[in-house]
Scaffold this active site. Structure first.
Site, PDB file in Angstrom:
ATOM      1  N   GLU A  54      13.621  34.894 104.936  1.00 19.78           N
ATOM      2  CA  GLU A  54      14.985  35.272 105.273  1.00 19.78           C
ATOM      3  C   GLU A  54      15.555  36.083 104.111  1.00 19.78           C
ATOM      4  O   GLU A  54      15.560  35.618 102.959  1.00 19.78           O
ATOM      5  CB  GLU A  54      15.859  34.042 105.519  1.00 19.78           C
ATOM      6  CG  GLU A  54      17.292  34.401 105.890  1.00 19.78           C
ATOM      7  CD  GLU A  54      18.175  33.179 106.114  1.00 19.78           C
ATOM      8  OE1 GLU A  54      19.267  33.345 106.700  1.00 19.78           O
ATOM      9  OE2 GLU A  54      17.784  32.071 105.699  1.00 19.78           O
ATOM     10  N   HIS A 107      11.151  28.764 106.652  1.00 21.53           N
ATOM     11  CA  HIS A 107      11.081  30.055 105.979  1.00 21.53           C
ATOM     12  C   HIS A 107      11.363  29.891 104.495  1.00 21.53           C
ATOM     13  O   HIS A 107      11.803  28.833 104.032  1.00 21.53           O
ATOM     14  CB  HIS A 107      12.091  31.042 106.587  1.00 21.53           C
ATOM     15  CG  HIS A 107      13.519  30.588 106.461  1.00 21.53           C
ATOM     16  ND1 HIS A 107      14.199  30.014 107.512  1.00 21.53           N
ATOM     17  CD2 HIS A 107      14.398  30.619 105.430  1.00 21.53           C
ATOM     18  CE1 HIS A 107      15.426  29.709 107.135  1.00 21.53           C
ATOM     19  NE2 HIS A 107      15.572  30.070 105.856  1.00 21.53           N
ATOM     20  N   GLU A 149       3.240  29.894  94.582  1.00 20.46           N
ATOM     21  CA  GLU A 149       1.807  29.850  94.288  1.00 20.46           C
ATOM     22  C   GLU A 149       1.045  30.090  95.580  1.00 20.46           C
ATOM     23  O   GLU A 149       1.171  29.327  96.543  1.00 20.46           O
ATOM     24  CB  GLU A 149       1.362  28.519  93.697  1.00 20.46           C
ATOM     25  CG  GLU A 149      -0.137  28.538  93.399  1.00 20.46           C
ATOM     26  CD  GLU A 149      -0.780  27.174  93.413  1.00 20.46           C
ATOM     27  OE1 GLU A 149      -2.017  27.102  93.466  1.00 20.46           O
ATOM     28  OE2 GLU A 149      -0.044  26.176  93.397  1.00 20.46           O
ATOM     29  N   ASN A 154      -8.605  30.000  99.824  1.00 22.50           N
ATOM     30  CA  ASN A 154      -9.870  29.272  99.900  1.00 22.50           C
ATOM     31  C   ASN A 154     -10.941  30.208 100.444  1.00 22.50           C
ATOM     32  O   ASN A 154     -10.762  30.808 101.515  1.00 22.50           O
ATOM     33  CB  ASN A 154      -9.735  28.051 100.819  1.00 22.50           C
ATOM     34  CG  ASN A 154      -8.819  26.997 100.230  1.00 22.50           C
ATOM     35  OD1 ASN A 154      -9.144  26.352  99.248  1.00 22.50           O
ATOM     36  ND2 ASN A 154      -7.640  26.844 100.822  1.00 22.50           N
ATOM     37  N   HIS A 207       7.888  25.377  91.655  1.00 25.05           N
ATOM     38  CA  HIS A 207       7.152  26.315  92.494  1.00 25.05           C
ATOM     39  C   HIS A 207       6.881  25.712  93.864  1.00 25.05           C
ATOM     40  O   HIS A 207       6.963  24.504  94.053  1.00 25.05           O
ATOM     41  CB  HIS A 207       5.833  26.740  91.840  1.00 25.05           C
ATOM     42  CG  HIS A 207       5.082  25.613  91.219  1.00 25.05           C
ATOM     43  ND1 HIS A 207       4.965  25.443  89.864  1.00 25.05           N
ATOM     44  CD2 HIS A 207       4.399  24.584  91.759  1.00 25.05           C
ATOM     45  CE1 HIS A 207       4.249  24.370  89.596  1.00 25.05           C
ATOM     46  NE2 HIS A 207       3.895  23.828  90.729  1.00 25.05           N
ATOM     47  N   ARG A 265      -0.980  28.301 101.470  1.00 27.18           N
ATOM     48  CA  ARG A 265      -2.303  28.914 101.575  1.00 27.18           C
ATOM     49  C   ARG A 265      -2.238  30.235 102.332  1.00 27.18           C
ATOM     50  O   ARG A 265      -1.492  30.353 103.306  1.00 27.18           O
ATOM     51  CB  ARG A 265      -3.273  27.950 102.267  1.00 27.18           C
ATOM     52  CG  ARG A 265      -3.338  26.590 101.572  1.00 27.18           C
ATOM     53  CD  ARG A 265      -4.076  25.545 102.393  1.00 27.18           C
ATOM     54  NE  ARG A 265      -4.065  24.253 101.721  1.00 27.18           N
ATOM     55  CZ  ARG A 265      -3.147  23.313 101.900  1.00 27.18           C
ATOM     56  NH1 ARG A 265      -2.158  23.526 102.761  1.00 27.18           N
ATOM     57  NH2 ARG A 265      -3.205  22.173 101.247  1.00 27.18           N
TER      58      ARG A 265
END
Length: 366
Positions: free
Chosen positions: A224, A176, A158, A162, A107, A111
Protein backbone atom coordinates in the site's frame (compact mmCIF):
# COMPACT_ATOMS: atom_id res chain seq x y z
CA UNK A 1 10.98 -24.81 -0.36
CA UNK A 2 12.64 -28.25 -0.29
CA UNK A 3 10.45 -31.19 0.57
CA UNK A 4 10.98 -32.41 4.15
CA UNK A 5 14.37 -30.73 4.65
CA UNK A 6 16.67 -32.65 6.98
CA UNK A 7 19.78 -30.48 6.97
CA UNK A 8 20.36 -27.60 9.38
CA UNK A 9 17.04 -25.84 8.98
CA UNK A 10 16.36 -22.16 9.70
CA UNK A 11 13.10 -20.37 10.44
CA UNK A 12 12.14 -20.44 6.79
CA UNK A 13 10.85 -24.00 7.36
CA UNK A 14 8.43 -23.03 10.14
CA UNK A 15 5.68 -23.22 7.57
CA UNK A 16 4.78 -26.17 5.36
CA UNK A 17 6.52 -26.93 2.08
CA UNK A 18 4.67 -25.82 -1.06
CA UNK A 19 4.48 -29.51 -1.90
CA UNK A 20 2.35 -30.08 1.18
CA UNK A 21 -0.01 -27.08 1.44
CA UNK A 22 -2.24 -26.54 4.43
CA UNK A 23 -5.26 -24.28 4.26
CA UNK A 24 -5.79 -23.87 8.00
CA UNK A 25 -2.36 -23.97 9.61
CA UNK A 26 -2.56 -22.77 13.21
CA UNK A 27 0.79 -23.93 14.57
CA UNK A 28 4.17 -24.86 13.07
CA UNK A 29 4.61 -28.42 11.82
CA UNK A 30 6.96 -30.83 13.64
CA UNK A 31 10.58 -29.82 13.27
CA UNK A 32 13.56 -31.99 12.61
CA UNK A 33 16.69 -32.12 14.75
CA UNK A 34 19.78 -31.05 12.92
CA UNK A 35 23.51 -30.52 13.20
CA UNK A 36 25.32 -27.23 13.23
CA UNK A 37 28.43 -28.71 11.68
CA UNK A 38 27.75 -27.02 8.33
CA UNK A 39 28.41 -23.61 9.82
CA UNK A 40 32.02 -22.60 10.15
CA UNK A 41 31.77 -19.01 11.24
CA UNK A 42 29.73 -16.69 13.41
CA UNK A 43 28.29 -14.97 10.37
CA UNK A 44 27.50 -18.16 8.46
CA UNK A 45 25.66 -19.62 11.41
CA UNK A 46 23.38 -16.65 11.82
CA UNK A 47 23.68 -13.92 9.27
CA UNK A 48 20.10 -13.16 10.13
CA UNK A 49 17.90 -14.12 13.03
CA UNK A 50 14.82 -14.59 10.89
CA UNK A 51 16.23 -17.37 8.72
CA UNK A 52 19.04 -19.14 10.50
CA UNK A 53 17.58 -20.55 13.70
CA UNK A 54 18.13 -24.32 14.10
CA UNK A 55 14.89 -26.25 13.97
CA UNK A 56 15.92 -28.31 16.95
CA UNK A 57 15.27 -25.11 18.95
CA UNK A 58 11.89 -24.22 17.47
CA UNK A 59 9.59 -26.29 19.66
CA UNK A 60 11.10 -25.50 23.00
CA UNK A 61 14.30 -27.51 22.63
CA UNK A 62 12.60 -30.89 22.55
CA UNK A 63 15.57 -32.57 20.95
CA UNK A 64 17.86 -31.51 23.80
CA UNK A 65 16.01 -33.36 26.55
CA UNK A 66 18.01 -35.80 28.64
CA UNK A 67 16.27 -38.95 29.84
CA UNK A 68 17.01 -40.39 33.29
CA UNK A 69 16.36 -44.06 33.94
CA UNK A 70 14.99 -43.75 37.45
CA UNK A 71 11.54 -42.31 37.87
CA UNK A 72 11.25 -41.35 34.19
CA UNK A 73 12.38 -37.83 35.09
CA UNK A 74 13.01 -35.49 32.19
CA UNK A 75 15.58 -32.75 32.47
CA UNK A 76 15.27 -30.18 29.72
CA UNK A 77 17.97 -27.84 28.54
CA UNK A 78 15.30 -25.18 28.17
CA UNK A 79 14.59 -25.35 31.91
CA UNK A 80 18.22 -24.43 32.50
CA UNK A 81 17.85 -21.49 30.13
CA UNK A 82 14.81 -20.26 32.02
CA UNK A 83 16.70 -20.55 35.29
CA UNK A 84 19.16 -18.01 33.92
CA UNK A 85 16.50 -15.29 33.73
CA UNK A 86 17.69 -12.18 35.54
CA UNK A 87 14.94 -12.03 38.16
CA UNK A 88 11.95 -14.08 39.18
CA UNK A 89 9.02 -11.74 38.76
CA UNK A 90 5.33 -11.79 39.47
CA UNK A 91 2.68 -11.57 36.79
CA UNK A 92 2.09 -7.91 37.52
CA UNK A 93 5.79 -7.07 37.36
CA UNK A 94 6.20 -8.87 34.05
CA UNK A 95 3.33 -7.03 32.40
CA UNK A 96 4.45 -3.67 33.77
CA UNK A 97 7.97 -4.33 32.55
CA UNK A 98 6.62 -5.08 29.08
CA UNK A 99 5.43 -1.47 28.85
CA UNK A 100 8.86 -0.03 29.66
CA UNK A 101 11.05 -2.46 27.72
CA UNK A 102 13.04 -0.81 24.93
CA UNK A 103 11.45 -2.39 21.88
CA UNK A 104 11.52 -1.70 18.18
CA UNK A 105 10.27 -3.57 15.15
CA UNK A 106 13.49 -4.74 13.47
CA UNK A 107 12.51 -6.54 10.28
CA UNK A 108 9.83 -8.59 8.55
CA UNK A 109 10.74 -11.91 6.95
CA UNK A 110 9.11 -13.54 3.93
CA UNK A 111 9.97 -15.89 1.07
CA UNK A 112 10.37 -15.04 -2.61
CA UNK A 113 10.81 -17.10 -5.77
CA UNK A 114 13.44 -14.99 -7.56
CA UNK A 115 15.75 -12.96 -5.34
CA UNK A 116 17.38 -10.91 -8.11
CA UNK A 117 14.05 -10.01 -9.69
CA UNK A 118 12.58 -8.94 -6.35
CA UNK A 119 15.63 -6.87 -5.40
CA UNK A 120 15.42 -5.10 -8.75
CA UNK A 121 11.75 -4.26 -8.21
CA UNK A 122 12.25 -2.98 -4.67
CA UNK A 123 15.26 -0.81 -5.52
CA UNK A 124 14.04 0.56 -8.86
CA UNK A 125 10.31 0.90 -8.20
CA UNK A 126 10.00 1.34 -4.43
CA UNK A 127 13.24 3.21 -3.81
CA UNK A 128 14.69 0.78 -1.26
CA UNK A 129 18.40 0.19 -0.79
CA UNK A 130 20.04 -3.23 -0.77
CA UNK A 131 21.64 -3.26 2.69
CA UNK A 132 23.26 -6.69 2.58
CA UNK A 133 22.95 -10.04 0.89
CA UNK A 134 24.17 -13.51 1.80
CA UNK A 135 24.21 -16.84 -0.04
CA UNK A 136 24.50 -20.13 1.88
CA UNK A 137 24.85 -22.82 -0.80
CA UNK A 138 25.42 -25.65 1.70
CA UNK A 139 21.99 -24.90 3.16
CA UNK A 140 20.47 -24.16 -0.26
CA UNK A 141 19.12 -20.72 0.50
CA UNK A 142 20.04 -17.06 0.22
CA UNK A 143 18.63 -13.87 1.66
CA UNK A 144 18.78 -10.13 1.23
CA UNK A 145 17.98 -7.17 3.45
CA UNK A 146 16.44 -4.05 1.97
CA UNK A 147 15.09 -0.84 3.43
CA UNK A 148 15.29 2.91 3.61
CA UNK A 149 18.09 3.16 6.16
CA UNK A 150 20.53 1.11 8.27
CA UNK A 151 19.21 -1.87 10.19
CA UNK A 152 20.24 -0.51 13.57
CA UNK A 153 17.71 2.32 13.26
CA UNK A 154 15.19 1.35 10.55
CA UNK A 155 12.56 -1.31 9.95
CA UNK A 156 13.65 -3.42 6.97
CA UNK A 157 12.56 -6.43 4.93
CA UNK A 158 14.37 -9.72 4.75
CA UNK A 159 13.78 -11.66 1.55
CA UNK A 160 14.53 -15.38 1.71
CA UNK A 161 15.09 -17.49 -1.38
CA UNK A 162 15.11 -21.29 -1.07
CA UNK A 163 16.95 -22.98 -3.93
CA UNK A 164 14.61 -24.44 -6.52
CA UNK A 165 11.41 -22.92 -5.12
CA UNK A 166 9.98 -20.28 -7.43
CA UNK A 167 6.49 -19.84 -6.01
CA UNK A 168 4.79 -19.56 -2.62
CA UNK A 169 1.22 -19.48 -1.38
CA UNK A 170 0.69 -16.10 0.27
CA UNK A 171 -2.62 -17.21 1.74
CA UNK A 172 -5.51 -15.00 2.82
CA UNK A 173 -4.25 -13.94 6.25
CA UNK A 174 -1.38 -11.71 5.18
CA UNK A 175 -2.62 -8.34 3.94
CA UNK A 176 0.07 -5.94 2.77
CA UNK A 177 3.12 -3.86 3.59
CA UNK A 178 2.76 -0.11 3.79
CA UNK A 179 5.18 2.44 2.31
CA UNK A 180 4.89 6.18 2.85
CA UNK A 181 5.70 8.23 -0.25
CA UNK A 182 5.43 11.94 -0.96
CA UNK A 183 3.71 11.47 -4.34
CA UNK A 184 1.62 8.32 -4.81
CA UNK A 185 0.74 9.04 -8.45
CA UNK A 186 4.39 9.52 -9.37
CA UNK A 187 5.37 6.26 -7.69
CA UNK A 188 2.56 4.41 -9.46
CA UNK A 189 3.72 5.78 -12.81
CA UNK A 190 7.23 4.52 -12.07
CA UNK A 191 5.92 1.06 -11.17
CA UNK A 192 3.96 0.92 -14.42
CA UNK A 193 6.98 2.08 -16.44
CA UNK A 194 9.02 -0.76 -14.96
CA UNK A 195 6.34 -3.32 -15.81
CA UNK A 196 4.96 -3.63 -12.30
CA UNK A 197 1.39 -4.47 -11.42
CA UNK A 198 -0.94 -1.81 -10.03
CA UNK A 199 -4.02 -3.27 -8.33
CA UNK A 200 -5.54 -0.02 -7.06
CA UNK A 201 -5.08 3.31 -8.81
CA UNK A 202 -4.21 6.43 -6.75
CA UNK A 203 -7.12 8.04 -4.95
CA UNK A 204 -8.54 8.81 -1.49
CA UNK A 205 -8.96 5.88 0.86
CA UNK A 206 -12.57 4.77 1.32
CA UNK A 207 -14.11 6.85 4.08
CA UNK A 208 -11.08 9.13 4.36
CA UNK A 209 -8.87 11.69 2.64
CA UNK A 210 -5.45 10.02 2.53
CA UNK A 211 -4.38 9.28 -1.05
CA UNK A 212 -3.34 5.66 -1.48
CA UNK A 213 -2.65 3.07 -4.17
CA UNK A 214 -1.81 -0.63 -4.19
CA UNK A 215 0.92 -2.38 -6.17
CA UNK A 216 2.19 -5.96 -6.21
CA UNK A 217 5.76 -7.19 -6.22
CA UNK A 218 6.85 -10.07 -8.51
CA UNK A 219 5.68 -12.68 -5.97
CA UNK A 220 2.27 -11.11 -5.43
CA UNK A 221 2.94 -9.44 -2.08
CA UNK A 222 0.86 -6.28 -1.91
CA UNK A 223 2.25 -2.87 -1.01
CA UNK A 224 0.00 0.00 0.00
CA UNK A 225 1.44 3.35 -1.02
CA UNK A 226 0.36 6.11 1.39
CA UNK A 227 0.83 9.75 0.50
CA UNK A 228 2.60 11.49 3.38
CA UNK A 229 5.21 14.13 3.97
CA UNK A 230 8.84 13.26 4.71
CA UNK A 231 9.14 10.53 7.35
CA UNK A 232 12.08 8.82 9.07
CA UNK A 233 10.42 5.42 8.52
CA UNK A 234 8.99 5.02 4.98
CA UNK A 235 8.47 1.26 5.45
CA UNK A 236 5.65 1.96 7.84
CA UNK A 237 3.15 -0.91 8.06
CA UNK A 238 2.64 -4.65 8.13
CA UNK A 239 -1.03 -5.62 7.83
CA UNK A 240 -2.24 -8.99 9.16
CA UNK A 241 -5.82 -10.25 9.44
CA UNK A 242 -7.10 -11.59 12.75
CA UNK A 243 -10.21 -13.42 13.89
CA UNK A 244 -10.92 -11.51 17.11
CA UNK A 245 -9.70 -7.91 17.12
CA UNK A 246 -10.30 -7.16 20.79
CA UNK A 247 -8.45 -10.31 21.78
CA UNK A 248 -5.52 -9.39 19.55
CA UNK A 249 -5.37 -5.81 20.81
CA UNK A 250 -5.28 -7.01 24.40
CA UNK A 251 -2.54 -9.53 23.58
CA UNK A 252 -0.28 -7.08 21.76
CA UNK A 253 -0.76 -4.44 24.44
CA UNK A 254 0.02 -6.69 27.40
CA UNK A 255 2.41 -9.29 25.98
CA UNK A 256 4.26 -7.19 23.40
CA UNK A 257 3.99 -3.83 25.15
CA UNK A 258 2.54 -2.18 22.05
CA UNK A 259 0.28 0.83 22.17
CA UNK A 260 -3.10 1.01 20.48
CA UNK A 261 -2.50 4.04 18.29
CA UNK A 262 -5.96 4.13 16.76
CA UNK A 263 -8.94 1.93 15.97
CA UNK A 264 -11.44 2.50 13.18
CA UNK A 265 -14.64 0.64 12.40
CA UNK A 266 -15.96 0.63 8.83
CA UNK A 267 -19.45 -0.93 9.03
CA UNK A 268 -20.20 0.06 5.46
CA UNK A 269 -17.40 -2.22 4.25
CA UNK A 270 -17.72 -4.68 7.17
CA UNK A 271 -14.24 -4.46 8.64
CA UNK A 272 -12.40 -2.89 11.58
CA UNK A 273 -8.72 -2.01 11.86
CA UNK A 274 -6.40 -1.35 14.79
CA UNK A 275 -2.95 0.23 14.53
CA UNK A 276 -0.48 -1.12 17.09
CA UNK A 277 3.10 -0.03 17.60
CA UNK A 278 5.93 1.40 19.65
CA UNK A 279 5.67 4.95 18.36
CA UNK A 280 3.53 7.28 16.26
CA UNK A 281 2.54 6.13 12.78
CA UNK A 282 4.31 8.99 11.03
CA UNK A 283 7.66 8.18 12.65
CA UNK A 284 7.82 4.41 13.15
CA UNK A 285 6.67 1.11 11.69
CA UNK A 286 3.34 -0.21 12.99
CA UNK A 287 1.32 -3.40 12.91
CA UNK A 288 -2.10 -3.03 11.30
CA UNK A 289 -4.55 -5.66 12.53
CA UNK A 290 -7.67 -6.11 10.39
CA UNK A 291 -10.88 -7.86 11.39
CA UNK A 292 -13.39 -8.71 8.67
CA UNK A 293 -16.89 -9.15 10.05
CA UNK A 294 -17.70 -12.80 10.68
CA UNK A 295 -14.29 -14.21 9.65
CA UNK A 296 -12.45 -15.98 12.47
CA UNK A 297 -9.75 -17.96 10.66
CA UNK A 298 -7.44 -17.41 7.69
CA UNK A 299 -5.15 -19.45 5.49
CA UNK A 300 -1.63 -18.26 6.31
CA UNK A 301 0.03 -19.89 3.31
CA UNK A 302 3.77 -20.48 3.36
CA UNK A 303 5.22 -17.23 2.04
CA UNK A 304 5.02 -14.77 4.93
CA UNK A 305 7.16 -15.81 7.90
CA UNK A 306 7.40 -13.39 10.86
CA UNK A 307 8.27 -10.05 12.38
CA UNK A 308 11.40 -9.65 14.53
CA UNK A 309 11.30 -7.27 17.50
CA UNK A 310 14.14 -6.04 19.68
CA UNK A 311 13.90 -6.41 23.48
CA UNK A 312 16.08 -5.89 26.55
CA UNK A 313 15.23 -9.29 28.07
CA UNK A 314 14.03 -12.31 26.07
CA UNK A 315 13.34 -14.26 29.27
CA UNK A 316 10.87 -11.73 30.64
CA UNK A 317 9.15 -11.25 27.30
CA UNK A 318 8.63 -15.01 27.02
CA UNK A 319 7.01 -15.04 30.44
CA UNK A 320 4.78 -12.11 29.54
CA UNK A 321 3.71 -13.88 26.35
CA UNK A 322 2.80 -17.02 28.30
CA UNK A 323 0.81 -15.04 30.86
CA UNK A 324 -1.18 -13.47 28.03
CA UNK A 325 -2.03 -16.77 26.35
CA UNK A 326 0.64 -16.79 23.66
CA UNK A 327 2.46 -19.94 22.60
CA UNK A 328 6.25 -20.05 22.91
CA UNK A 329 7.75 -21.96 19.96
CA UNK A 330 11.38 -21.33 20.84
CA UNK A 331 12.29 -21.08 24.52
CA UNK A 332 14.31 -18.01 25.47
CA UNK A 333 18.05 -18.43 25.50
CA UNK A 334 21.25 -18.06 23.48
CA UNK A 335 21.66 -19.59 20.06
CA UNK A 336 24.49 -22.11 19.73
CA UNK A 337 27.95 -20.75 18.91
CA UNK A 338 26.98 -17.09 18.49
CA UNK A 339 25.15 -16.69 21.84
CA UNK A 340 22.55 -14.28 20.49
CA UNK A 341 19.57 -14.54 22.83
CA UNK A 342 16.14 -14.93 21.23
CA UNK A 343 12.69 -16.33 21.80
CA UNK A 344 9.87 -17.04 19.33
CA UNK A 345 6.13 -17.16 19.82
CA UNK A 346 2.70 -17.34 18.23
CA UNK A 347 -0.05 -14.82 18.86
CA UNK A 348 -3.67 -15.99 19.40
CA UNK A 349 -4.18 -16.23 15.62
CA UNK A 350 -0.96 -18.18 15.01
CA UNK A 351 1.16 -15.32 13.63
CA UNK A 352 4.85 -15.73 14.45
CA UNK A 353 7.09 -13.14 16.07
CA UNK A 354 10.73 -13.42 17.12
CA UNK A 355 12.18 -11.35 19.95
CA UNK A 356 15.89 -10.58 19.79
CA UNK A 357 18.14 -9.26 22.53
CA UNK A 358 18.94 -5.63 21.66
CA UNK A 359 22.63 -5.76 22.57
CA UNK A 360 23.18 -9.06 20.79
CA UNK A 361 21.43 -7.80 17.67
CA UNK A 362 23.76 -4.80 17.41
CA UNK A 363 26.74 -7.11 17.82
CA UNK A 364 25.49 -9.21 14.89
CA UNK A 365 25.41 -6.13 12.69
CA UNK A 366 29.03 -5.26 13.42
Amino acid sequence: MPTLPMATTPFRHLFPSPHFPSSSLRFPPPCFASSLSGFTSRRLLLFHLGTAIPQSQLLGGKTSKLFRDEGNILESATDKNMAQASTAVSEGNVLNWAKSDKRRMLHVVYRVGDLDKTIKFYTECLGMKLLRRRDIPEERYANAFLGYGPEDSHFVVELTYNYGVDKYDIGTGFGHFGIAVEDVAKTVDLVKAKGGKVTREPGPVKGGKTVIAFVEDPDGYKFELLERGPTPEPLCQVMLRVGDLDRSIKFYEKAFGMELLRKRDNPEYKYTIAMMGYGPEDKSAVLELTYNYGVTEYDKGNGYAQIAIGTDDVYKIAEAIRLCGGKITREPGPLPVINTKITACLDPDGWTSVFVDNVDFLKELE
